[in-house]
Design a protein around this motif. Sequence first.
Motif, PDB file in Angstrom:
ATOM      1  N   GLY A  33      -9.936  -8.832  14.980  1.00  0.00           N
ATOM      2  CA  GLY A  33     -10.409  -7.446  15.134  1.00  0.00           C
ATOM      3  C   GLY A  33     -10.687  -6.793  13.796  1.00  0.00           C
ATOM      4  N   ALA A  34     -10.004  -5.671  13.520  1.00  0.00           N
ATOM      5  CA  ALA A  34     -10.150  -5.016  12.217  1.00  0.00           C
ATOM      6  C   ALA A  34      -9.087  -5.526  11.241  1.00  0.00           C
ATOM      7  CB  ALA A  34     -10.043  -3.509  12.380  1.00  0.00           C
ATOM      8  N   GLY A  35      -8.334  -6.538  11.658  1.00  0.00           N
ATOM      9  CA  GLY A  35      -7.364  -7.164  10.758  1.00  0.00           C
ATOM     10  C   GLY A  35      -6.050  -6.417  10.633  1.00  0.00           C
ATOM     11  N   PHE A  53      -8.619 -15.886  13.835  1.00  0.00           N
ATOM     12  CA  PHE A  53      -9.807 -16.193  14.629  1.00  0.00           C
ATOM     13  C   PHE A  53     -10.388 -14.896  15.184  1.00  0.00           C
ATOM     14  CE2 PHE A  53      -7.531 -20.122  14.714  1.00  0.00           C
ATOM     15  CZ  PHE A  53      -8.468 -21.129  14.903  1.00  0.00           C
ATOM     16  N   ASP A  54     -11.692 -14.836  15.313  1.00  0.00           N
ATOM     17  CA  ASP A  54     -12.340 -13.828  16.154  1.00  0.00           C
ATOM     18  C   ASP A  54     -13.682 -14.388  16.576  1.00  0.00           C
ATOM     19  OD1 ASP A  54     -13.601 -11.329  17.237  1.00  0.00           O
ATOM     20  OD2 ASP A  54     -11.770 -10.439  16.460  1.00  0.00           O
ATOM     21  N   ARG A  55     -14.058 -14.134  17.841  1.00  0.00           N
ATOM     22  CA  ARG A  55     -15.333 -14.668  18.323  1.00  0.00           C
ATOM     23  C   ARG A  55     -16.493 -13.745  17.954  1.00  0.00           C
ATOM     24  NH1 ARG A  55     -14.174 -14.587  24.724  1.00  0.00           N
ATOM     25  NH2 ARG A  55     -16.029 -15.851  24.738  1.00  0.00           N
ATOM     26  N   CYS A  80     -13.616 -18.867  19.252  1.00  0.00           N
ATOM     27  CA  CYS A  80     -12.688 -18.389  20.286  1.00  0.00           C
ATOM     28  C   CYS A  80     -11.293 -18.933  20.026  1.00  0.00           C
ATOM     29  CB  CYS A  80     -13.164 -18.872  21.649  1.00  0.00           C
ATOM     30  SG  CYS A  80     -14.695 -18.103  22.134  1.00  0.00           S
ATOM     31  N   PHE A  81     -10.274 -18.111  20.322  1.00  0.00           N
ATOM     32  CA  PHE A  81      -8.904 -18.608  20.100  1.00  0.00           C
ATOM     33  C   PHE A  81      -8.541 -19.739  21.056  1.00  0.00           C
ATOM     34  CE2 PHE A  81      -7.961 -14.487  22.476  1.00  0.00           C
ATOM     35  CZ  PHE A  81      -7.614 -15.075  23.691  1.00  0.00           C
ATOM     36  N   GLY A  82      -9.272 -19.839  22.164  1.00  0.00           N
ATOM     37  CA  GLY A  82      -9.035 -20.965  23.094  1.00  0.00           C
ATOM     38  C   GLY A  82      -9.327 -22.308  22.450  1.00  0.00           C
ATOM     39  N   LEU A  97      -1.621 -12.954  19.828  1.00  0.00           N
ATOM     40  CA  LEU A  97      -2.857 -12.588  20.526  1.00  0.00           C
ATOM     41  C   LEU A  97      -2.756 -11.130  20.944  1.00  0.00           C
ATOM     42  CD1 LEU A  97      -3.148 -15.630  22.977  1.00  0.00           C
ATOM     43  CD2 LEU A  97      -4.268 -15.380  20.752  1.00  0.00           C
ATOM     44  N   ASP A  98      -3.779 -10.362  20.601  1.00  0.00           N
ATOM     45  CA  ASP A  98      -3.864  -8.944  20.974  1.00  0.00           C
ATOM     46  C   ASP A  98      -5.121  -8.871  21.845  1.00  0.00           C
ATOM     47  OD1 ASP A  98      -3.857  -6.185  21.003  1.00  0.00           O
ATOM     48  OD2 ASP A  98      -4.486  -5.950  18.917  1.00  0.00           O
ATOM     49  N   LEU A  99      -4.930  -9.005  23.145  1.00  0.00           N
ATOM     50  CA  LEU A  99      -6.044  -9.346  24.038  1.00  0.00           C
ATOM     51  C   LEU A  99      -7.026  -8.193  24.248  1.00  0.00           C
ATOM     52  CD1 LEU A  99      -3.875 -11.348  26.566  1.00  0.00           C
ATOM     53  CD2 LEU A  99      -5.372 -12.277  24.796  1.00  0.00           C
ATOM     54  N   MET A 104     -13.775  -0.790  17.996  1.00  0.00           N
ATOM     55  CA  MET A 104     -15.142  -0.919  17.442  1.00  0.00           C
ATOM     56  C   MET A 104     -16.087  -1.417  18.528  1.00  0.00           C
ATOM     57  SD  MET A 104     -12.768  -1.901  15.043  1.00  0.00           S
ATOM     58  CE  MET A 104     -12.718  -3.678  14.993  1.00  0.00           C
ATOM     59  N   GLN A 105     -15.598  -2.332  19.371  1.00  0.00           N
ATOM     60  CA  GLN A 105     -16.475  -2.885  20.417  1.00  0.00           C
ATOM     61  C   GLN A 105     -16.696  -1.886  21.548  1.00  0.00           C
ATOM     62  OE1 GLN A 105     -13.965  -6.334  21.001  1.00  0.00           O
ATOM     63  NE2 GLN A 105     -15.394  -7.673  19.928  1.00  0.00           N
ATOM     64  N   ILE A 106     -15.616  -1.325  22.067  1.00  0.00           N
ATOM     65  CA  ILE A 106     -15.750  -0.482  23.273  1.00  0.00           C
ATOM     66  C   ILE A 106     -16.471   0.839  22.969  1.00  0.00           C
ATOM     67  CG2 ILE A 106     -13.501   0.731  23.217  1.00  0.00           C
ATOM     68  CD1 ILE A 106     -13.816  -0.563  26.392  1.00  0.00           C
ATOM     69  N   GLY A 213      -9.587 -17.693  31.123  1.00  0.00           N
ATOM     70  CA  GLY A 213      -9.682 -19.104  30.713  1.00  0.00           C
ATOM     71  C   GLY A 213      -9.278 -19.261  29.253  1.00  0.00           C
ATOM     72  N   GLU A 214      -9.756 -18.339  28.411  1.00  0.00           N
ATOM     73  CA  GLU A 214      -9.404 -18.352  26.995  1.00  0.00           C
ATOM     74  C   GLU A 214      -7.884 -18.250  26.814  1.00  0.00           C
ATOM     75  OE1 GLU A 214     -10.891 -18.341  23.749  1.00  0.00           O
ATOM     76  OE2 GLU A 214     -12.234 -19.485  25.007  1.00  0.00           O
ATOM     77  N   LEU A 215      -7.280 -17.315  27.560  1.00  0.00           N
ATOM     78  CA  LEU A 215      -5.833 -17.116  27.437  1.00  0.00           C
ATOM     79  C   LEU A 215      -5.089 -18.384  27.878  1.00  0.00           C
ATOM     80  CD1 LEU A 215      -3.346 -15.387  26.910  1.00  0.00           C
ATOM     81  CD2 LEU A 215      -3.671 -14.293  29.133  1.00  0.00           C
TER      82      LEU A 215
HETATM   83  C1  LIG Z   1      -7.761  -5.704  20.554  1.00  0.00           C
HETATM   84  S1  LIG Z   1      -8.757  -6.366  19.294  1.00  0.00           S
HETATM   85  C2  LIG Z   1      -7.620  -6.942  18.110  1.00  0.00           C
HETATM   86  C3  LIG Z   1      -7.268  -5.923  17.086  1.00  0.00           C
HETATM   87  C4  LIG Z   1      -6.396  -6.436  15.953  1.00  0.00           C
HETATM   88  N1  LIG Z   1      -5.082  -6.856  16.413  1.00  0.00           N
HETATM   89  C5  LIG Z   1      -6.241  -5.385  14.875  1.00  0.00           C
HETATM   90  O1  LIG Z   1      -5.096  -4.978  14.624  1.00  0.00           O
HETATM   91  O2  LIG Z   1      -7.239  -4.974  14.306  1.00  0.00           O
HETATM   92  C6  LIG Z   1      -9.292  -7.851  20.016  1.00  0.00           C
HETATM   93  C7  LIG Z   1     -10.195  -8.703  19.139  1.00  0.00           C
HETATM   94  O3  LIG Z   1     -10.096 -10.027  19.622  1.00  0.00           O
HETATM   95  C8  LIG Z   1     -11.355 -10.602  19.735  1.00  0.00           C
HETATM   96  N2  LIG Z   1     -11.261 -11.555  20.839  1.00  0.00           N
HETATM   97  C9  LIG Z   1     -11.050 -11.297  22.146  1.00  0.00           C
HETATM   98  N3  LIG Z   1     -10.999 -12.441  22.840  1.00  0.00           N
HETATM   99  C10 LIG Z   1     -11.164 -13.444  21.933  1.00  0.00           C
HETATM  100  C11 LIG Z   1     -11.184 -14.862  22.040  1.00  0.00           C
HETATM  101  N4  LIG Z   1     -11.036 -15.476  23.211  1.00  0.00           N
HETATM  102  N5  LIG Z   1     -11.331 -15.573  20.911  1.00  0.00           N
HETATM  103  C12 LIG Z   1     -11.468 -14.960  19.704  1.00  0.00           C
HETATM  104  N6  LIG Z   1     -11.493 -13.630  19.550  1.00  0.00           N
HETATM  105  C13 LIG Z   1     -11.327 -12.876  20.654  1.00  0.00           C
HETATM  106  C14 LIG Z   1     -12.303  -9.461  20.009  1.00  0.00           C
HETATM  107  O4  LIG Z   1     -13.598  -9.807  19.567  1.00  0.00           O
HETATM  108  C15 LIG Z   1     -11.669  -8.330  19.208  1.00  0.00           C
HETATM  109  O5  LIG Z   1     -12.214  -8.282  17.917  1.00  0.00           O
END
Ligand SMILES: C[S@@+](CC[C@H](N)C(=O)[O-])C[C@H]1O[C@@H](n2cnc3c(N)ncnc32)[C@H](O)[C@@H]1O
Length: 305
Positions: A33-35, A53-55, A80-82, A97-99, A104-106, A213-215
């Motif tokens: 995400g934003a790290g 990882f981030d997709r 993808c983290f999967g 994992l912070d699902l 930024m996206q929404i 599926g990813e989870l």
């Molecule tokens: C809720 S945000 C994470 C925020 C991060 N923990 C932070 O503190 O900035 C979720 C991020 O996970 C990424 N993401 C969601 N599903 C993913 C997946 N299956 N593989 C890789 N990245 C994924 C999204 O693109 C998004 O950037």
Amino acid sequence: MLQSAPHIPVLLEPVVRGFEPVAGGLIVDGTFGAGGYTRALLENYPKMRVIAFDRDKTVMPFVQQIALNFKDRFQFIQDCFGNMAQHLKEPVQGIVLDLGVSSMQIDQPARGFSFRFDGPLDMRMGTSEKCAADVVNQFSEDKIADILYQYGEEKASRRIARAICQAREKALIQTTAQLAHIIHQVMPRPKDGADSAARSFQALRIFVNDELGELERALAASKLLLTSGGRLEVVSFHSLEDRLVKNFLMEQAGVKRHVNKYAPDSSAQKGNFKIITKKPIVASEEELRQNPRANCAKLRIGEKQ
Ligand SMILES: C[S@@+](CC[C@H](N)C(=O)[O-])C[C@H]1O[C@@H](n2cnc3c(N)ncnc32)[C@H](O)[C@@H]1O
């Protein structure tokens, strides 16, 4: 273009504290995400390394900032983290994992995640084959209803699917506002004040990005990748995700029998993981005041034995 709000990391303090026992180890942040998590881990534990990882390739400016500050303690993989097991060359001491989606996206209408803003009906976090518009314009009525029911737990899934299919005969459904309008016309506003399109939007997003599926793939990978004493931490935002995490940990801890129709004889796993959070950790009132998006967040932690 609307400037998106910066993402405030959810449950940051307990997430970071949960990795104290592996402070000198290598952690995978599957959802960069934003790290926010990565940065806090690297700052709090000077001997820790993070592979993130981030997709979504739009996170790169945040990646560059962290790479500049933490140099060889940090590595980023855009995938993808999967798929994490395919990339990692060494065992790890933590996975977090912070699902779901980031602010930024929404909050970016052009990404098409939200019924609150008008934008193209996209909803892809990365480079998934189909976007949400493909689903609502091309899939059969039955398939759309199944998606809304399975991933949004939407009881009126058949009624909404019918309305979508009737509407698309007149004109293709190309924007979030068009879809929200179609749903609002056949769905009264729920008594709790929620938006009646919320469940359908959630369902389409989960389907388009294969989020469950990813989870599942990441949970399976954690069994292979974590060293003994290594920790798995998952922050989930709705019951479908939380159920998967809870059941995984209970099965791996031997508390619950694994039910798998392809392997009917599999017995409970005896103590692969220890459950650290008997009940999930949720946001404090103080955090909720500062960040209402932490409202549904649940953190579960397991320790590999
Ligand atoms: C809720 S945000 C994470 C925020 C991060 N923990 C932070 O503190 O900035 C979720 C991020 O996970 C990424 N993401 C969601 N599903 C993913 C997946 N299956 N593989 C890789 N990245 C994924 C999204 O693109 C998004 O950037």
